[in-house]
Design an enzyme around this catalytic site. Sequence first.
Site, mmCIF file in Angstrom:
data_model
loop_
_atom_site.group_PDB
_atom_site.id
_atom_site.type_symbol
_atom_site.label_atom_id
_atom_site.label_comp_id
_atom_site.label_asym_id
_atom_site.label_seq_id
_atom_site.Cartn_x
_atom_site.Cartn_y
_atom_site.Cartn_z
ATOM 1 N N LYS A 13 0.807 -1.350 -0.159
ATOM 2 C CA LYS A 13 -0.079 0.163 0.225
ATOM 3 C C LYS A 13 0.842 1.600 -0.459
ATOM 4 O O LYS A 13 0.022 2.157 -1.101
ATOM 5 C CB LYS A 13 -1.128 0.075 1.043
ATOM 6 C CG LYS A 13 -1.831 -0.709 1.666
ATOM 7 C CD LYS A 13 -2.809 -0.942 2.799
ATOM 8 C CE LYS A 13 -2.507 -0.640 3.813
ATOM 9 N NZ LYS A 13 -1.662 -2.002 4.371
ATOM 10 N N ARG A 88 -9.345 2.050 9.948
ATOM 11 C CA ARG A 88 -8.562 0.162 10.125
ATOM 12 C C ARG A 88 -10.106 -0.836 11.175
ATOM 13 O O ARG A 88 -10.357 -1.528 10.881
ATOM 14 C CB ARG A 88 -8.252 0.450 11.039
ATOM 15 C CG ARG A 88 -7.206 1.025 10.917
ATOM 16 C CD ARG A 88 -5.786 0.344 12.081
ATOM 17 N NE ARG A 88 -4.592 1.898 11.679
ATOM 18 C CZ ARG A 88 -3.694 1.001 11.017
ATOM 19 N NH1 ARG A 88 -3.262 -0.289 10.893
ATOM 20 N NH2 ARG A 88 -2.606 1.969 10.632
ATOM 21 N N ARG A 123 11.938 -10.630 5.421
ATOM 22 C CA ARG A 123 12.370 -9.618 5.560
ATOM 23 C C ARG A 123 13.580 -9.826 6.329
ATOM 24 O O ARG A 123 13.768 -10.477 7.191
ATOM 25 C CB ARG A 123 11.746 -8.578 5.681
ATOM 26 C CG ARG A 123 11.027 -8.846 4.523
ATOM 27 C CD ARG A 123 10.081 -6.155 4.805
ATOM 28 N NE ARG A 123 9.348 -6.703 6.122
ATOM 29 C CZ ARG A 123 8.382 -5.164 6.213
ATOM 30 N NH1 ARG A 123 8.243 -4.707 4.805
ATOM 31 N NH2 ARG A 123 7.806 -5.558 7.328
ATOM 32 N N ARG A 155 13.593 -8.614 11.852
ATOM 33 C CA ARG A 155 12.746 -7.454 12.352
ATOM 34 C C ARG A 155 11.789 -8.054 13.504
ATOM 35 O O ARG A 155 10.999 -8.766 13.191
ATOM 36 C CB ARG A 155 11.662 -6.348 12.116
ATOM 37 C CG ARG A 155 12.661 -5.399 11.890
ATOM 38 C CD ARG A 155 11.176 -4.315 10.781
ATOM 39 N NE ARG A 155 10.714 -4.481 10.914
ATOM 40 C CZ ARG A 155 9.747 -3.565 10.276
ATOM 41 N NH1 ARG A 155 10.307 -2.301 9.503
ATOM 42 N NH2 ARG A 155 8.520 -3.708 10.287
ATOM 43 N N ARG A 166 -0.545 -10.924 12.810
ATOM 44 C CA ARG A 166 -0.590 -9.123 12.074
ATOM 45 C C ARG A 166 -2.212 -8.827 10.361
ATOM 46 O O ARG A 166 -2.970 -8.598 10.661
ATOM 47 C CB ARG A 166 0.284 -8.750 11.777
ATOM 48 C CG ARG A 166 0.873 -7.836 12.612
ATOM 49 C CD ARG A 166 2.489 -8.000 12.168
ATOM 50 N NE ARG A 166 2.072 -6.302 11.196
ATOM 51 C CZ ARG A 166 3.123 -6.393 10.269
ATOM 52 N NH1 ARG A 166 4.783 -7.149 10.470
ATOM 53 N NH2 ARG A 166 3.430 -4.946 9.834
#
Length: 211
Positions: A13, A88, A123, A155, A166
């Site tokens: 996004k 949200r 990542r 991370r 998530r």
Amino acid sequence: MKLILLGPPGAGKGTQAEILSKRLGIDTISTGVMLRAAIREGTELGRMAEGYINDGKLVPDDVVVGIVKERLSQEDCEKGFILDGFPRTTAQAEALTASGVEIDKVLSLEVSDETIIERLSGRRECSKCGTPYHVVFKPSPNGDKCPCGGELIQRADDNEETVKNRIEVYHNQTEPIKEYYQAQGKLVVAYGKEELADTTLEVAKALGLED
């Protein structure tokens, strides 16, 4: 164009918002940036939000919507805007409508859960210089180290379990917004592709922006 971008974490996004912002000459508005600006400027709503944040509480929907409306009433938003990260929940979407903010289109960027998990859990970043890598799409030429010598780390919010959580939150809390805007005839859908250029083309088609 007054646009809302929806999509799961890692869908791209932010990248698409940046491309659309340049193409259409309108600003991308982030809820986090708005909250910080309202607090920094000491507006009434900013002071209210700061009180909740300082107490470790979630900022209530009506305060967030008020800050969004306050930001969107500024001169630079008259020609349009892109809302990224807000609303949200359906309650926030309803409150946004009730506040009088007009939205032209809501773009849902669709990417499969499996792809999101692969993107985010793969990542890595250099602990020394911060250069981003990906174990599949952009591996370091030095294996588990950056050419600068730093270790590649993951991370905390990119580990697979956290990513799955998530995604679940997105499906449960945010995805129902699509039905709300579908009923208003404002929802358009673009499907994320492997290549950025292909995704950008899908987004342009969905918004009727093909050259």
